[in-house]
Scaffold this active site. Sequence first.
Site, PDB file in Angstrom:
ATOM      1  N   LYS A   1       0.824  -1.215   0.000  1.00  0.00           N
ATOM      2  CA  LYS A   1       0.000   0.000   0.000  1.00  0.00           C
ATOM      3  C   LYS A   1       0.850   1.254   0.000  1.00  0.00           C
ATOM      4  O   LYS A   1       0.510   2.236  -0.653  1.00  0.00           O
ATOM      5  CB  LYS A   1      -0.969   0.000   1.193  1.00  0.00           C
ATOM      6  CG  LYS A   1      -2.106  -0.991   1.023  1.00  0.00           C
ATOM      7  CD  LYS A   1      -3.288  -0.643   1.908  1.00  0.00           C
ATOM      8  CE  LYS A   1      -4.454  -1.579   1.628  1.00  0.00           C
ATOM      9  NZ  LYS A   1      -5.547  -1.478   2.598  1.00  0.00           N
TER      10      LYS A   1
ATOM     11  N   LYS B   1      -5.283 -10.455  -6.800  1.00  0.00           N
ATOM     12  CA  LYS B   1      -6.558 -10.691  -6.112  1.00  0.00           C
ATOM     13  C   LYS B   1      -7.558  -9.587  -6.446  1.00  0.00           C
ATOM     14  O   LYS B   1      -7.158  -8.445  -6.732  1.00  0.00           O
ATOM     15  CB  LYS B   1      -6.349 -10.797  -4.599  1.00  0.00           C
ATOM     16  CG  LYS B   1      -5.958  -9.507  -3.953  1.00  0.00           C
ATOM     17  CD  LYS B   1      -6.083  -9.529  -2.435  1.00  0.00           C
ATOM     18  CE  LYS B   1      -5.738  -8.131  -1.932  1.00  0.00           C
ATOM     19  NZ  LYS B   1      -5.893  -7.866  -0.549  1.00  0.00           N
TER      20      LYS B   1
ATOM     21  N   LYS C   1     -10.433  -3.834  -3.705  1.00  0.00           N
ATOM     22  CA  LYS C   1     -11.051  -2.503  -3.801  1.00  0.00           C
ATOM     23  C   LYS C   1     -10.060  -1.479  -4.328  1.00  0.00           C
ATOM     24  O   LYS C   1     -10.451  -0.452  -4.842  1.00  0.00           O
ATOM     25  CB  LYS C   1     -11.504  -2.052  -2.407  1.00  0.00           C
ATOM     26  CG  LYS C   1     -12.652  -2.843  -1.841  1.00  0.00           C
ATOM     27  CD  LYS C   1     -12.820  -2.511  -0.358  1.00  0.00           C
ATOM     28  CE  LYS C   1     -13.807  -3.446   0.313  1.00  0.00           C
ATOM     29  NZ  LYS C   1     -13.723  -3.386   1.770  1.00  0.00           N
TER      30      LYS C   1
HETATM   31  P1  TYM Z   1     -11.034  -6.081   3.957  1.00  0.00           P
HETATM   32  O1  TYM Z   1     -12.012  -5.047   4.371  1.00  0.00           O
HETATM   33  O2  TYM Z   1     -10.054  -5.749   2.890  1.00  0.00           O
HETATM   34  O3  TYM Z   1     -11.792  -7.398   3.473  1.00  0.00           O
HETATM   35  C1  TYM Z   1     -12.821  -8.014   4.230  1.00  0.00           C
HETATM   36  C2  TYM Z   1     -12.719  -9.524   4.077  1.00  0.00           C
HETATM   37  O4  TYM Z   1     -12.773  -9.900   2.694  1.00  0.00           O
HETATM   38  C3  TYM Z   1     -11.679 -10.778   2.393  1.00  0.00           C
HETATM   39  N1  TYM Z   1     -11.242 -10.557   1.000  1.00  0.00           N
HETATM   40  C4  TYM Z   1     -11.122 -11.538   0.090  1.00  0.00           C
HETATM   41  N2  TYM Z   1     -11.351 -12.863   0.154  1.00  0.00           N
HETATM   42  C5  TYM Z   1     -11.153 -13.595  -0.970  1.00  0.00           C
HETATM   43  N3  TYM Z   1     -10.736 -13.047  -2.157  1.00  0.00           N
HETATM   44  C6  TYM Z   1     -10.490 -11.725  -2.265  1.00  0.00           C
HETATM   45  N4  TYM Z   1     -10.104 -11.201  -3.427  1.00  0.00           N
HETATM   46  C7  TYM Z   1     -10.679 -10.900  -1.105  1.00  0.00           C
HETATM   47  N5  TYM Z   1     -10.538  -9.562  -0.865  1.00  0.00           N
HETATM   48  C8  TYM Z   1     -10.882  -9.380   0.440  1.00  0.00           C
HETATM   49  C9  TYM Z   1     -10.591 -10.389   3.372  1.00  0.00           C
HETATM   50  O5  TYM Z   1      -9.670 -11.435   3.556  1.00  0.00           O
HETATM   51  C10 TYM Z   1     -11.399 -10.082   4.632  1.00  0.00           C
HETATM   52  O6  TYM Z   1     -11.637 -11.271   5.355  1.00  0.00           O
HETATM   53  N6  TYM Z   1      -7.619  -5.980   7.601  1.00  0.00           N
HETATM   54  C11 TYM Z   1      -8.963  -6.403   7.260  1.00  0.00           C
HETATM   55  C12 TYM Z   1     -10.052  -5.820   8.134  1.00  0.00           C
HETATM   56  C13 TYM Z   1      -9.908  -6.116   9.599  1.00  0.00           C
HETATM   57  C14 TYM Z   1     -10.106  -7.365  10.225  1.00  0.00           C
HETATM   58  C15 TYM Z   1      -9.934  -7.114  11.626  1.00  0.00           C
HETATM   59  C16 TYM Z   1     -10.435  -8.638   9.752  1.00  0.00           C
HETATM   60  C17 TYM Z   1      -9.608  -5.201  10.569  1.00  0.00           C
HETATM   61  N7  TYM Z   1      -9.655  -5.798  11.799  1.00  0.00           N
HETATM   62  C18 TYM Z   1     -10.093  -8.151  12.549  1.00  0.00           C
HETATM   63  C19 TYM Z   1     -10.567  -9.665  10.694  1.00  0.00           C
HETATM   64  C20 TYM Z   1     -10.401  -9.427  12.068  1.00  0.00           C
HETATM   65  C21 TYM Z   1      -9.246  -5.944   5.843  1.00  0.00           C
HETATM   66  O7  TYM Z   1      -8.701  -4.985   5.376  1.00  0.00           O
HETATM   67  O8  TYM Z   1     -10.270  -6.645   5.234  1.00  0.00           O
END
Ligand code: TYM
Length: 328
Positions: free
Chosen positions: A111, A194, A197
């Site tokens: 990032k 992947k 967003k």
């Molecule tokens: P975030 O908001 O980017 O994504 C939310 C969830 O979606 C999953 N994900 C995917 N799974 C499969 N293929 C993809 N292309 C894909 N893109 C996203 C992510 O793995 C996630 O499970 N850091 C985290 C948010 C967070 C979090 C937490 C998660 C903050 N605190 C505590 C779990 C527990 C994030 O940016 O997810």
Amino acid sequence: MNRVLSCIQPTGAVHLGNYLGALRHWTSGQHECDGFYGIVDLHALTVTDRPGVVGQSTLELAAVLFAIGLDPQVSTVFVQSHVPEHSQLSWIMECTVSFGELSRMTQFKDKSAKRETEFIAAGLFTYPALMAADILLYDAHDVPVGDDQRQHIEITRDIAMRFNSRYGDTFVVPRAVMPKTGARVMDLQDPTSKMSKSATTDTGLVYLLDDPAAILKKFKRAVTDSDSEVRFDREHKPGISNLLEIQAAATGRSPEDIASGYTQYGPLKSDTGEAVIELLRPIQARYTELMSDRAELSSLLRAGASKARGIASATLQRAHESIGLLPL
Ligand code: TYM
């Protein structure tokens, strides 16, 4: 009952990767666990600085979470900034993780490299500390996430173990739980990256709220390869394998089984699009209903915050006692 915690950031619209990799497992497991699901708006501040944007996205994301089937009677859906204990424990986490560990996080490297010419918030670097606080506050055993969060859960485990060994047993050491299919949904236009967003164009991203015609168009234009064999082989046939895996995740079959039913790419693309349209149809209808009653959404989030605070404040207190901070 097994405590489960997972979160999603309110940055950009929810896409198929989020849904297949994480969100649908939040709903499918909700009756067998004590589930806490957070909309982590403070994390979004690492990349968003326009006034008002995060609040609106948070409300829309709440509607998505209820639309996919999270039942407020059994699951706790809350907004991170409504539970101040997240920020409070985060500082303690920052003091339990090293500069070197944070420097090795691939998300920070990716990032910050993408934002080379822009403002790079220090929060982007310390992000894993806040994420560890999100998880450890709830004594969560299982954290259902997509494959891209693997390193974040690993560092959370390291932080929990380090804290426990410094100050005595305080935190549950959590584990990541990932689905068999859909843990890493790839971009339809660039199947070696992947679905994300932060992609530069959205022609390879399928959003949960895309209309059926747009979904079909995106699948029909999916990048494949120049031979014509339908076979599940992520390394040599990433485009075809991604389509097979998406269809598998949408229908509950295996990618290999689906591959055996096709001899051409065209029908695989359109059938996968149709399977996704059917999967999303009821979610889209429910989303529109929920967004028409914002007062009800706010009231559900208030109830979620109150339940979340009950757990989070007790854990924070326990952490303070373990450290031996002077009580008030
Ligand atoms: P975030 O908001 O980017 O994504 C939310 C969830 O979606 C999953 N994900 C995917 N799974 C499969 N293929 C993809 N292309 C894909 N893109 C996203 C992510 O793995 C996630 O499970 N850091 C985290 C948010 C967070 C979090 C937490 C998660 C903050 N605190 C505590 C779990 C527990 C994030 O940016 O997810």
